[in-house]
Design a protein around this motif. Structure first.
Motif, PDB file in Angstrom:
ATOM      1  N   GLN A   5       1.045  -1.036  -0.071  1.00 23.67           N
ATOM      2  CA  GLN A   5       0.002   0.008  -0.023  1.00 23.67           C
ATOM      3  C   GLN A   5       0.873   1.397  -0.023  1.00 23.67           C
ATOM      4  O   GLN A   5       0.332   2.282  -0.174  1.00 23.67           O
ATOM      5  CB  GLN A   5      -1.073  -0.050   1.288  1.00 23.67           C
ATOM      6  CG  GLN A   5      -1.976  -0.985   1.236  1.00 23.67           C
ATOM      7  CD  GLN A   5      -2.884  -1.144   2.454  1.00 23.67           C
ATOM      8  OE1 GLN A   5      -2.384  -1.772   3.369  1.00 23.67           O
ATOM      9  NE2 GLN A   5      -3.809  -0.164   2.581  1.00 23.67           N
ATOM     10  N   ILE A   6       2.125   1.161   0.265  1.00 27.04           N
ATOM     11  CA  ILE A   6       2.968   2.208   0.446  1.00 27.04           C
ATOM     12  C   ILE A   6       3.949   2.340  -0.883  1.00 27.04           C
ATOM     13  O   ILE A   6       3.906   3.593  -1.722  1.00 27.04           O
ATOM     14  CB  ILE A   6       3.994   2.186   1.565  1.00 27.04           C
ATOM     15  CG1 ILE A   6       3.257   1.848   2.992  1.00 27.04           C
ATOM     16  CG2 ILE A   6       4.924   3.395   1.563  1.00 27.04           C
ATOM     17  CD1 ILE A   6       4.035   1.661   4.073  1.00 27.04           C
ATOM     18  N   LEU A   7       4.518   1.138  -1.245  1.00 29.58           N
ATOM     19  CA  LEU A   7       5.134   1.350  -2.533  1.00 29.58           C
ATOM     20  C   LEU A   7       4.965  -0.043  -3.045  1.00 29.58           C
ATOM     21  O   LEU A   7       4.791  -1.138  -2.714  1.00 29.58           O
ATOM     22  CB  LEU A   7       6.724   1.440  -2.444  1.00 29.58           C
ATOM     23  CG  LEU A   7       7.274   2.586  -1.785  1.00 29.58           C
ATOM     24  CD1 LEU A   7       8.804   2.663  -1.505  1.00 29.58           C
ATOM     25  CD2 LEU A   7       6.830   3.882  -2.714  1.00 29.58           C
ATOM     26  N   GLN A   8       4.873   0.124  -4.501  1.00 24.67           N
ATOM     27  CA  GLN A   8       4.760  -1.107  -5.439  1.00 24.67           C
ATOM     28  C   GLN A   8       5.480  -1.112  -6.628  1.00 24.67           C
ATOM     29  O   GLN A   8       5.401  -0.032  -7.348  1.00 24.67           O
ATOM     30  CB  GLN A   8       3.341  -1.385  -5.595  1.00 24.67           C
ATOM     31  CG  GLN A   8       2.271  -0.132  -5.983  1.00 24.67           C
ATOM     32  CD  GLN A   8       0.723  -0.297  -6.265  1.00 24.67           C
ATOM     33  OE1 GLN A   8       0.286  -0.367  -7.130  1.00 24.67           O
ATOM     34  NE2 GLN A   8       0.488  -0.417  -4.682  1.00 24.67           N
ATOM     35  N   PRO A   9       5.839  -2.042  -7.327  1.00 28.17           N
ATOM     36  CA  PRO A   9       6.482  -2.148  -8.578  1.00 28.17           C
ATOM     37  C   PRO A   9       5.359  -1.773  -9.594  1.00 28.17           C
ATOM     38  O   PRO A   9       4.325  -2.518  -9.849  1.00 28.17           O
ATOM     39  CB  PRO A   9       7.128  -3.551  -8.776  1.00 28.17           C
ATOM     40  CG  PRO A   9       6.391  -4.474  -7.942  1.00 28.17           C
ATOM     41  CD  PRO A   9       5.888  -3.492  -6.731  1.00 28.17           C
ATOM     42  N   LYS A 322      11.599 -11.016  -3.169  1.00 37.85           N
ATOM     43  CA  LYS A 322      10.687 -10.988  -4.644  1.00 37.85           C
ATOM     44  C   LYS A 322      11.607 -10.362  -5.688  1.00 37.85           C
ATOM     45  O   LYS A 322      12.282  -9.166  -5.435  1.00 37.85           O
ATOM     46  CB  LYS A 322       9.590  -9.951  -4.307  1.00 37.85           C
ATOM     47  CG  LYS A 322       8.791 -10.119  -5.323  1.00 37.85           C
ATOM     48  CD  LYS A 322       7.137  -9.687  -4.767  1.00 37.85           C
ATOM     49  CE  LYS A 322       7.164  -8.199  -4.612  1.00 37.85           C
ATOM     50  NZ  LYS A 322       5.727  -7.813  -4.158  1.00 37.85           N
ATOM     51  N   ALA A 323      12.008 -10.832  -6.724  1.00 35.30           N
ATOM     52  CA  ALA A 323      12.577 -10.322  -7.734  1.00 35.30           C
ATOM     53  C   ALA A 323      11.695  -9.546  -8.714  1.00 35.30           C
ATOM     54  O   ALA A 323      10.683 -10.114  -9.338  1.00 35.30           O
ATOM     55  CB  ALA A 323      13.471 -11.269  -8.572  1.00 35.30           C
ATOM     56  N   LEU A 324      11.940  -8.157  -8.742  1.00 30.47           N
ATOM     57  CA  LEU A 324      10.922  -7.465  -9.660  1.00 30.47           C
ATOM     58  C   LEU A 324      11.254  -7.501 -11.129  1.00 30.47           C
ATOM     59  O   LEU A 324      10.451  -7.093 -11.932  1.00 30.47           O
ATOM     60  CB  LEU A 324      10.956  -5.923  -9.042  1.00 30.47           C
ATOM     61  CG  LEU A 324      10.684  -5.845  -7.462  1.00 30.47           C
ATOM     62  CD1 LEU A 324      10.745  -4.156  -7.212  1.00 30.47           C
ATOM     63  CD2 LEU A 324       9.403  -6.499  -7.072  1.00 30.47           C
ATOM     64  N   HIS A 325      12.543  -7.805 -11.571  1.00 28.49           N
ATOM     65  CA  HIS A 325      12.900  -7.807 -12.831  1.00 28.49           C
ATOM     66  C   HIS A 325      12.517  -6.397 -13.580  1.00 28.49           C
ATOM     67  O   HIS A 325      11.745  -6.394 -14.578  1.00 28.49           O
ATOM     68  CB  HIS A 325      12.464  -8.927 -13.696  1.00 28.49           C
ATOM     69  CG  HIS A 325      12.811 -10.102 -12.799  1.00 28.49           C
ATOM     70  ND1 HIS A 325      14.398 -10.754 -12.916  1.00 28.49           N
ATOM     71  CD2 HIS A 325      12.260 -11.314 -12.521  1.00 28.49           C
ATOM     72  CE1 HIS A 325      14.333 -11.857 -12.501  1.00 28.49           C
ATOM     73  NE2 HIS A 325      13.352 -12.127 -12.133  1.00 28.49           N
ATOM     74  N   LEU A 326      12.698  -5.179 -12.897  1.00 28.85           N
ATOM     75  CA  LEU A 326      12.314  -4.011 -13.520  1.00 28.85           C
ATOM     76  C   LEU A 326      13.081  -3.813 -14.945  1.00 28.85           C
ATOM     77  O   LEU A 326      14.263  -4.041 -14.773  1.00 28.85           O
ATOM     78  CB  LEU A 326      12.634  -2.807 -12.548  1.00 28.85           C
ATOM     79  CG  LEU A 326      11.447  -3.098 -11.455  1.00 28.85           C
ATOM     80  CD1 LEU A 326      11.675  -1.774 -10.482  1.00 28.85           C
ATOM     81  CD2 LEU A 326      10.142  -3.008 -11.831  1.00 28.85           C
TER      82      LEU A 326
END
Ligand SMILES: [Zn+2]
Ligand SMILES: [Zn+2]
Length: 344
Positions: A5-9, A322-326
């Motif tokens: 709820q604060i930060l998300q990819p 968690k790997a976000l793979h941005l």
């Protein structure tokens, strides 16, 4: 409060829905918080930009005064409330002005590190550990093969080579923002008091560092002087310039590259580095793990780099990972020619 709820990819970058703000967005957005001036993190064309004064100055030098609709500077440690989320910036030790971004709401704190390193660097403030619940980290060098010796150790190798080959010029490839100035400052700390020569592409940011109070000694622009003028000289240029005819103006050049990738011999060869210098502005494998532990975070999100390897290590430590793979981040993101004057 749930961290998401604060930060998300999001595809554009790390997003704060409450504040409608992106951290280091890779596409133009209405409101951006920028961790540091490397071109893969700091892009032009956002509506409002929040960053340290140094990062704003770097963006201005690279993209011109109109790089954003408006800009707001935040000091390290200063707190800014945007619609119930408290943002603050904390030194990342990566390049001048670089910051980790902390976002806090309802007693939960998420920290996005941007890029960071723990090694001392005379050109920027040291890394600060920010305790948090979720730590968002990069993983550029998250493999055991990556151990970074001290920058002084590597610069002494360069100086030993200069002493051994006084009639040759030493040409060091180094990224225009941060690495080049760190090499200069480390040369000074190791006693090199002669002028340091620079390729035109490094001039603007080097001037800016000096204007912002970083002591680099006498810096001279490379000119068309005759070869003999560069005997025994140390010259800095963008890594890409090493493989261009530009180097032929120097007497019997010793080519060198300052990069964490120089740990990999094939990479050094590929970049034309006769004298590889393992000098990185990113955390190595040991410092990535140490930093994750130091933050006390129970959950780790990994933006880019060797994300799966680092996630695997985190899980072994009992941490959620968690790997976000941005997409859009990586290395220092400065292809040769991207800098003003790079063709010079
Ligand atoms: Zn960076
Ligand atoms: Zn980066």
């Amino acid at each position: 409060m749930q961290p998401a709820q604060i930060l998300q990819p999001r595809p554009q970058g790390i997003y704060c829905p409450k504040a409608d703000l992106y951290i280091d967005p890779t596409r133009p957005v209405e409101r951006a918080l920028i961790t540091h001036g490397h071109s893969d993190h700091a892009r032009a064309g956002h509506g409002r930009v929040l960053a340290t004064a140094e990062t704003l100055a770097i963006m201005g030098a690279r993209y011109g005064a109109e790089f954003a609709g408006s800009a707001q500077a935040l000091r390290y440690g200063e707190r800014l409330d945007i619609n119930g989320v408290t943002f603050s910036l904390h030194s990342a030790g990566h390049v001048l002005g670089s910051a980790q971004a902390a976002a806090e709401c309802g007693g939960t704190r998420v920290v996005a590190s941007g890029d960071y390193k723990r090694q001392p660097d005379p050109t920027c403030a040291p890394f600060e550990v920010v305790p948090c619940d979720v730590f968002i980290t990069e993983a550029t060098f998250a493999l055991p093969v990556f151990t970074h010796p001290s920058a002084e150790h590597e610069v002494r190798k360069l100086l030993a080579s200069v002493a051994m080959f006084p009639e040759r010029a030493h040409i060091v490839g180094a990224y225009a923002l941060g690495k080049a100035q760190r090499v200069m400052a480390t040369l000074r700390a190791c006693g090199w008091d002669k002028p340091i020569y620079v390729h035109g592409a490094l001039m603007a940011l080097t001037d800016l560092y000096q204007k912002l109070g970083v002591e680099l000694g006498e810096i001279r622009h490379v000119t068309d002087a005759k070869k003999s003028a560069y005997e025994g000289a140390i010259v800095l240029c963008p890594p890409g310039a090493l493989q261009t005819p530009w180097v032929r103006r120097f007497p019997d050049p010793v080519t060198s590259v300052a990069s964490g990738w120089m740990r990999i011999r094939a990479r050094a060869r590929q970049q034309g580095a006769e004298l590889p210098l393992v000098i990185s502005d990113h955390a190595d494998w040991g410092d990535l793990r140490r930093t994750i532990k130091d933050t006390g975070a129970g959950e780790i999100w990994i933006t880019h780099g060797e994300a799966d390897a680092l996630a695997h290590w985190c899980e072994g430590q009992g941490l959620k990972a968690k790997a976000l793979h941005l997409v859009g981040y990586g290395d220092e993101g400065e292809p040769a020619g991207a800098e003003p004057g790079a063709a010079a």
